[in-house]
Scaffold this active site. Sequence first.
Site, PDB file in Angstrom:
ATOM      1  N   TYR A  33       0.901  -1.040  -0.040  1.00  0.00           N
ATOM      2  CA  TYR A  33       0.181  -0.232  -0.080  1.00  0.00           C
ATOM      3  C   TYR A  33       0.872   1.215  -0.075  1.00  0.00           C
ATOM      4  O   TYR A  33       2.021   1.384   0.406  1.00  0.00           O
ATOM      5  CB  TYR A  33      -0.941  -0.138   1.209  1.00  0.00           C
ATOM      6  CG  TYR A  33      -0.269   0.431   2.469  1.00  0.00           C
ATOM      7  CD1 TYR A  33       0.446  -0.460   3.156  1.00  0.00           C
ATOM      8  CD2 TYR A  33      -0.568   1.551   3.004  1.00  0.00           C
ATOM      9  CE1 TYR A  33       1.181  -0.304   4.451  1.00  0.00           C
ATOM     10  CE2 TYR A  33      -0.164   1.786   4.370  1.00  0.00           C
ATOM     11  CZ  TYR A  33       0.713   0.879   4.892  1.00  0.00           C
ATOM     12  OH  TYR A  33       1.198   1.468   6.329  1.00  0.00           O
ATOM     13  N   ARG A  52       8.349   4.493  -4.348  1.00  0.00           N
ATOM     14  CA  ARG A  52       8.314   3.414  -3.263  1.00  0.00           C
ATOM     15  C   ARG A  52       7.344   2.427  -3.682  1.00  0.00           C
ATOM     16  O   ARG A  52       7.546   1.132  -3.327  1.00  0.00           O
ATOM     17  CB  ARG A  52       8.125   3.949  -2.103  1.00  0.00           C
ATOM     18  CG  ARG A  52       8.347   3.094  -0.903  1.00  0.00           C
ATOM     19  CD  ARG A  52       8.332   3.801   0.362  1.00  0.00           C
ATOM     20  NE  ARG A  52       6.875   4.223   0.830  1.00  0.00           N
ATOM     21  CZ  ARG A  52       6.603   5.078   1.724  1.00  0.00           C
ATOM     22  NH1 ARG A  52       7.563   5.212   2.514  1.00  0.00           N
ATOM     23  NH2 ARG A  52       5.534   5.411   2.039  1.00  0.00           N
ATOM     24  N   ARG A 100      -7.425 -20.707  -1.592  1.00  0.00           N
ATOM     25  CA  ARG A 100      -6.527 -20.533  -0.590  1.00  0.00           C
ATOM     26  C   ARG A 100      -5.112 -21.399  -0.588  1.00  0.00           C
ATOM     27  O   ARG A 100      -5.473 -22.508  -0.750  1.00  0.00           O
ATOM     28  CB  ARG A 100      -7.125 -20.942   0.698  1.00  0.00           C
ATOM     29  CG  ARG A 100      -6.174 -20.210   1.819  1.00  0.00           C
ATOM     30  CD  ARG A 100      -6.885 -20.121   3.282  1.00  0.00           C
ATOM     31  NE  ARG A 100      -5.777 -19.848   4.152  1.00  0.00           N
ATOM     32  CZ  ARG A 100      -4.986 -20.557   4.872  1.00  0.00           C
ATOM     33  NH1 ARG A 100      -4.731 -21.867   4.443  1.00  0.00           N
ATOM     34  NH2 ARG A 100      -4.135 -20.199   5.576  1.00  0.00           N
ATOM     35  N   HIS A 102      -0.995 -21.238   0.402  1.00  0.00           N
ATOM     36  CA  HIS A 102       0.423 -20.210   0.805  1.00  0.00           C
ATOM     37  C   HIS A 102       1.132 -20.073  -0.509  1.00  0.00           C
ATOM     38  O   HIS A 102       1.566 -18.626  -0.515  1.00  0.00           O
ATOM     39  CB  HIS A 102       1.218 -20.849   1.941  1.00  0.00           C
ATOM     40  CG  HIS A 102       0.401 -20.923   3.167  1.00  0.00           C
ATOM     41  ND1 HIS A 102      -0.355 -21.529   3.698  1.00  0.00           N
ATOM     42  CD2 HIS A 102       0.964 -20.130   4.331  1.00  0.00           C
ATOM     43  CE1 HIS A 102      -0.868 -21.542   4.807  1.00  0.00           C
ATOM     44  NE2 HIS A 102       0.095 -20.594   5.350  1.00  0.00           N
ATOM     45  N   LYS A 147       6.509  -1.885   2.063  1.00  0.00           N
ATOM     46  CA  LYS A 147       5.324  -1.286   2.598  1.00  0.00           C
ATOM     47  C   LYS A 147       4.163  -2.171   2.487  1.00  0.00           C
ATOM     48  O   LYS A 147       3.165  -1.844   1.538  1.00  0.00           O
ATOM     49  CB  LYS A 147       5.108   0.141   1.944  1.00  0.00           C
ATOM     50  CG  LYS A 147       4.109   1.014   2.752  1.00  0.00           C
ATOM     51  CD  LYS A 147       4.285   2.350   2.567  1.00  0.00           C
ATOM     52  CE  LYS A 147       3.004   3.236   3.387  1.00  0.00           C
ATOM     53  NZ  LYS A 147       3.076   3.259   4.856  1.00  0.00           N
ATOM     54  N   GLU A 179      11.595   2.659  14.473  1.00  0.00           N
ATOM     55  CA  GLU A 179      10.668   3.596  14.038  1.00  0.00           C
ATOM     56  C   GLU A 179       9.331   3.633  14.958  1.00  0.00           C
ATOM     57  O   GLU A 179       9.459   3.049  15.937  1.00  0.00           O
ATOM     58  CB  GLU A 179      10.196   3.421  12.595  1.00  0.00           C
ATOM     59  CG  GLU A 179       9.670   2.212  12.247  1.00  0.00           C
ATOM     60  CD  GLU A 179       9.662   1.894  10.831  1.00  0.00           C
ATOM     61  OE1 GLU A 179       9.544   2.814  10.123  1.00  0.00           O
ATOM     62  OE2 GLU A 179       9.734   0.743  10.409  1.00  0.00           O
ATOM     63  N   LEU A 203      10.986   1.378   7.461  1.00  0.00           N
ATOM     64  CA  LEU A 203      10.330   1.896   6.310  1.00  0.00           C
ATOM     65  C   LEU A 203      11.060   3.067   5.991  1.00  0.00           C
ATOM     66  O   LEU A 203      11.140   4.231   6.703  1.00  0.00           O
ATOM     67  CB  LEU A 203       8.657   2.038   6.285  1.00  0.00           C
ATOM     68  CG  LEU A 203       8.170   2.560   5.040  1.00  0.00           C
ATOM     69  CD1 LEU A 203       8.056   1.296   4.105  1.00  0.00           C
ATOM     70  CD2 LEU A 203       6.913   3.354   5.209  1.00  0.00           C
TER      71      LEU A 203
HETATM   72  N1  PDD Z   1       2.532   4.929   7.606  1.00  0.00           N
HETATM   73  N2  PDD Z   1       7.313   3.842   9.134  1.00  0.00           N
HETATM   74  C1  PDD Z   1       5.941   3.240   9.256  1.00  0.00           C
HETATM   75  C2  PDD Z   1       6.118   1.820   9.825  1.00  0.00           C
HETATM   76  C3  PDD Z   1       5.003   3.770   8.478  1.00  0.00           C
HETATM   77  O1  PDD Z   1       3.724   2.974   8.600  1.00  0.00           O
HETATM   78  C4  PDD Z   1       5.092   4.827   8.010  1.00  0.00           C
HETATM   79  C5  PDD Z   1       3.794   5.571   7.162  1.00  0.00           C
HETATM   80  C6  PDD Z   1       6.050   5.665   7.956  1.00  0.00           C
HETATM   81  C7  PDD Z   1       6.374   7.123   7.215  1.00  0.00           C
HETATM   82  O2  PDD Z   1       6.183   6.951   5.940  1.00  0.00           O
HETATM   83  P1  PDD Z   1       5.896   8.212   4.974  1.00  0.00           P
HETATM   84  O3  PDD Z   1       6.797   9.433   5.436  1.00  0.00           O
HETATM   85  O4  PDD Z   1       6.405   7.680   3.721  1.00  0.00           O
HETATM   86  O5  PDD Z   1       4.511   8.306   5.181  1.00  0.00           O
HETATM   87  C8  PDD Z   1       7.411   5.034   8.480  1.00  0.00           C
HETATM   88  C9  PDD Z   1       1.392   5.576   6.783  1.00  0.00           C
HETATM   89  C10 PDD Z   1       1.257   6.902   6.871  1.00  0.00           C
HETATM   90  C11 PDD Z   1       0.096   4.791   7.365  1.00  0.00           C
HETATM   91  O6  PDD Z   1       0.579   3.412   7.403  1.00  0.00           O
HETATM   92  O7  PDD Z   1      -0.788   5.377   7.338  1.00  0.00           O
END
Ligand code: PDD
Length: 281
Positions: A33, A52, A100, A102, A147, A179, A203
């Site tokens: 996503y 990304r 389904r 894996h 992501k 993070e 991320l």
């Molecule tokens: N999340 N780290 C994680 C685990 C994240 O899920 C996100 C963003 C970030 C920051 O990434 P960016 O600057 O590209 O938004 C760092 C989004 C906003 C979400 O899951 O809603």
Amino acid sequence: MLKYAYLNSKYVKFKNAKVHIEDRGLQFADSIYEVVSFYNQQLIDFEFHIKRLKYSLKELKIKYVVNKDKLKKIFNKLIILNKLKNGIVYLQITRGVQPRDHCYKNNIIPNLIIYTINKKFNFPDKNFKGEKAITYRDLRWKRRDIKTVSLLANVLAKREAVRKNAYEAILIDKDKITEATASNVWIVKNNKLITHPANTDILKGITRESVKKIIKINKLQLDEKSFTIKQLYNADEVFITSSTNLVTPIIKIDTKIINKGKIGDISLQLATLYANCFINE
Ligand code: PDD
């Protein structure tokens, strides 16, 4: 008011936007996503999010061919259709539907889901808010650079934060801060910024990259290296960055008050410079 989403190749009424029960995104989190913010109906850092998105697809070998211009048109049309000014566009691509198993089949067709959510951002104006955070064990898998919607560990951590009246949970992996559940974490010590390096443990946030550029232009000092919970507690300033939070100061972590509970100068400076990139456009 009627709300619209985009599903595969069609704009559909939000309430009718449905995917199959054997979608691999639903059963295996086999899905990626992006979250792109918009302000005054202008997309923020769109190109970087697309880059990304392509990276996540490639790493998981999901066979979806990204057409940047087409996606941009869909994003902009949804913002207009849903009559929004500020908010986020949520895009998700699942590997697709199959019985389904894996092991995924090579010939399945990915599902594309796009919709918008209204949002008020934390801007560095008179209402600029410093938030509370908790620390929580980082229980996630080892490819956090992709992501994916495999977010259960993030969900549990965030739920615990909210239960403790905090806004975010800062994640700790073997005594190191990685993070937060949905944002990158930064500390300031003696005017020097520190944030975790962009490797497979975090991320690589788009906002993180934009803030890095601002830091460079303004000749501030930055060290991309991991830091401990002790350094976090003893920081002069702490802030988080993400598409949804922009630059948001953290003024309390667990029971530890940061910078006497006030928003720090460098946090404010970076929040202002970052907001100026799109507010004045
Ligand atoms: N999340 N780290 C994680 C685990 C994240 O899920 C996100 C963003 C970030 C920051 O990434 P960016 O600057 O590209 O938004 C760092 C989004 C906003 C979400 O899951 O809603």
